[in-house]
Write an enzyme that holds these catalytic residues in place. Structure first.
Site, PDB file in Angstrom:
ATOM      1  N   LEU A  48       0.869  -1.177   0.000  1.00  0.00           N
ATOM      2  CA  LEU A  48       0.000   0.000   0.000  1.00  0.00           C
ATOM      3  C   LEU A  48       0.904   1.225   0.000  1.00  0.00           C
ATOM      4  O   LEU A  48       1.812   1.330   0.833  1.00  0.00           O
ATOM      5  CB  LEU A  48      -0.881   0.033   1.260  1.00  0.00           C
ATOM      6  CG  LEU A  48      -2.286  -0.561   1.207  1.00  0.00           C
ATOM      7  CD1 LEU A  48      -2.996  -0.294   2.527  1.00  0.00           C
ATOM      8  CD2 LEU A  48      -3.108  -0.008   0.058  1.00  0.00           C
ATOM      9  N   ASP A  49       0.663   2.162  -0.910  1.00  0.00           N
ATOM     10  CA  ASP A  49       1.453   3.391  -0.959  1.00  0.00           C
ATOM     11  C   ASP A  49       1.295   4.178   0.345  1.00  0.00           C
ATOM     12  O   ASP A  49       0.268   4.065   1.025  1.00  0.00           O
ATOM     13  CB  ASP A  49       1.010   4.265  -2.126  1.00  0.00           C
ATOM     14  CG  ASP A  49       1.288   3.617  -3.474  1.00  0.00           C
ATOM     15  OD1 ASP A  49       2.213   2.795  -3.554  1.00  0.00           O
ATOM     16  OD2 ASP A  49       0.565   3.943  -4.440  1.00  0.00           O
ATOM     17  N   PRO A  50       2.285   5.010   0.692  1.00  0.00           N
ATOM     18  CA  PRO A  50       2.145   5.851   1.897  1.00  0.00           C
ATOM     19  C   PRO A  50       0.892   6.717   1.880  1.00  0.00           C
ATOM     20  O   PRO A  50       0.316   6.991   2.941  1.00  0.00           O
ATOM     21  CB  PRO A  50       3.418   6.706   1.865  1.00  0.00           C
ATOM     22  CG  PRO A  50       4.419   5.851   1.152  1.00  0.00           C
ATOM     23  CD  PRO A  50       3.636   5.124   0.097  1.00  0.00           C
ATOM     24  N   LEU A  51       0.450   7.152   0.687  1.00  0.00           N
ATOM     25  CA  LEU A  51      -0.740   7.996   0.602  1.00  0.00           C
ATOM     26  C   LEU A  51      -2.044   7.203   0.609  1.00  0.00           C
ATOM     27  O   LEU A  51      -3.121   7.778   0.473  1.00  0.00           O
ATOM     28  CB  LEU A  51      -0.685   8.862  -0.657  1.00  0.00           C
ATOM     29  CG  LEU A  51       0.398   9.943  -0.666  1.00  0.00           C
ATOM     30  CD1 LEU A  51       0.319  10.755  -1.959  1.00  0.00           C
ATOM     31  CD2 LEU A  51       0.270  10.878   0.530  1.00  0.00           C
ATOM     32  N   ALA A  52      -1.938   5.879   0.763  1.00  0.00           N
ATOM     33  CA  ALA A  52      -3.118   5.017   0.871  1.00  0.00           C
ATOM     34  C   ALA A  52      -3.216   4.477   2.295  1.00  0.00           C
ATOM     35  O   ALA A  52      -2.215   4.278   2.971  1.00  0.00           O
ATOM     36  CB  ALA A  52      -3.027   3.866  -0.117  1.00  0.00           C
TER      37      ALA A  52
END
Length: 311
Positions: A48-52
């Site tokens: 999961l991306d940091p922004l997710a």
């Protein structure tokens, strides 16, 4: 001759279904969970991306052997697309590379959804972990290179519009392995003639785990206040899901203790009787509810491929 080093940490096994907060990387999250649980091994099933935010299944110990089965599972995301700009990263982190004053009508958005349902060809984002010539695409993108990333087939089982406003639209998607929601936002924006990027993204499901299994990171970190090691670790272990739960979509057989011992030694066992399971390339065996082995059923035998220590 030196003795082999004893692995550091506890030989625990199980799944921790983390509700990952924003601005926290998946690798960082795994390291934190491994440290909190004092586990020998840890790994995650799908970045999961940091922004997710949302579901990040983390395998501890022997459960890391079951990661591929969770990686292959269906996933559900809730996401918001901001219209008017296409960005270099296809999310809020990047710079605007295209813009438009146009905004789509809700009817146009709904009419577009069938195009992105089923098996579709999708080009991953420039900022992705796809390897191009042996290098990660995001490393090349950070160096200012624009690379040709070939399209690949992904499967989208369901794509629903939850709500819309002039500048935003909220969606829910159920999809298969390898689907990039950021690419979906980019491509829909192009089709609608207004451009778009991901403004928010949350994963709520990774088969076979659901929202009810998620544990907020803050709840786990709060247990650091317990000074007694045994008490603190017991409180943490209460959040673990049995390793075998990751295999619930596979055929299952229950074996006795003698059969379990044979399997753990790498030997096949004979399956007899009218209730003997049908041949299958993958199944799992348990003894007294605990995972023993993953293997194949063929010619009246269960043949282990991966075995699991007594838990």
């Amino acid at each position: 001759m030196s003795r082999p080093r004893k692995p550091k940490g506890r030989p625990i096994s199980g799944w921790l279904i983390l509700d990952k907060p924003l601005d926290f990387g998946s690798t960082e999250a795994v390291s934190k969970i491994k440290w909190l649980f004092k586990a020998q091994k840890a790994g995650h099933a799908g970045t999961l991306d940091p922004l997710a935010s949302g579901m990040l299944p983390i395998a501890l110990g022997d459960a890391t052997k079951t990661v591929p089965y969770v990686m292959d599972g269906r996933k559900i995301y809730e996401f918001t697309v901001a219209w008017g700009e296409e960005r270099s990263t296809d999310d809020l982190e990047g710079e605007a590379v295209r813009s438009s004053a146009a905004r789509p009508e809700e009817e146009a958005i709904r009419a577009l959804l069938p195009k992105y349902t089923g098996v579709i060809a999708q080009v991953p984002p420039q900022f992705s972990a796809i390897k191009i010539g042996g290098e990660r695409a995001y490393d090349l993108a950070r160096d200012g290179e624009t690379v040709e990333i070939p399209a690949r087939e992904v499967e989208i089982f369901r794509l629903s519009l939850i709500g819309s406003a002039p500048n935003l639209a909220h969606f829910e998607i159920e999809c298969g392995k390898g689907t990039y929601v950021r690419s979906l936002a980019r491509d829909m924006g192009r089709d609608l003639g207004c451009f778009g990027h991901i403004a928010s993204l949350r994963r709520t499901f990774v088969a076979p785990f659901g929202e009810e299994d998620m544990v907020p990171l803050a709840d786990l970190v709060a247990l650091e206040a317990i000074e007694d090691d045994a008490e603190r670790l017991a409180a943490l272990d209460a959040y673990l899901i049995d390793t075998g739960e990751a295999l619930s979509d596979l055929p299952h057989i229950a074996v006795n203790d003698d059969q379990a011992h044979r399997l753990r030694m790498g030997n096949p066992i004979i399956l007899r009787g009218r209730d003997a399971p049908l041949p299958t390339p993958e199944a799992y065996a348990t003894a007294q509810g605990k995972l023993v082995a993953i293997g194949e059923i063929a010619e009246g035998e269960f043949r282990p491929k991966r075995v699991f220590a007594t838990q």
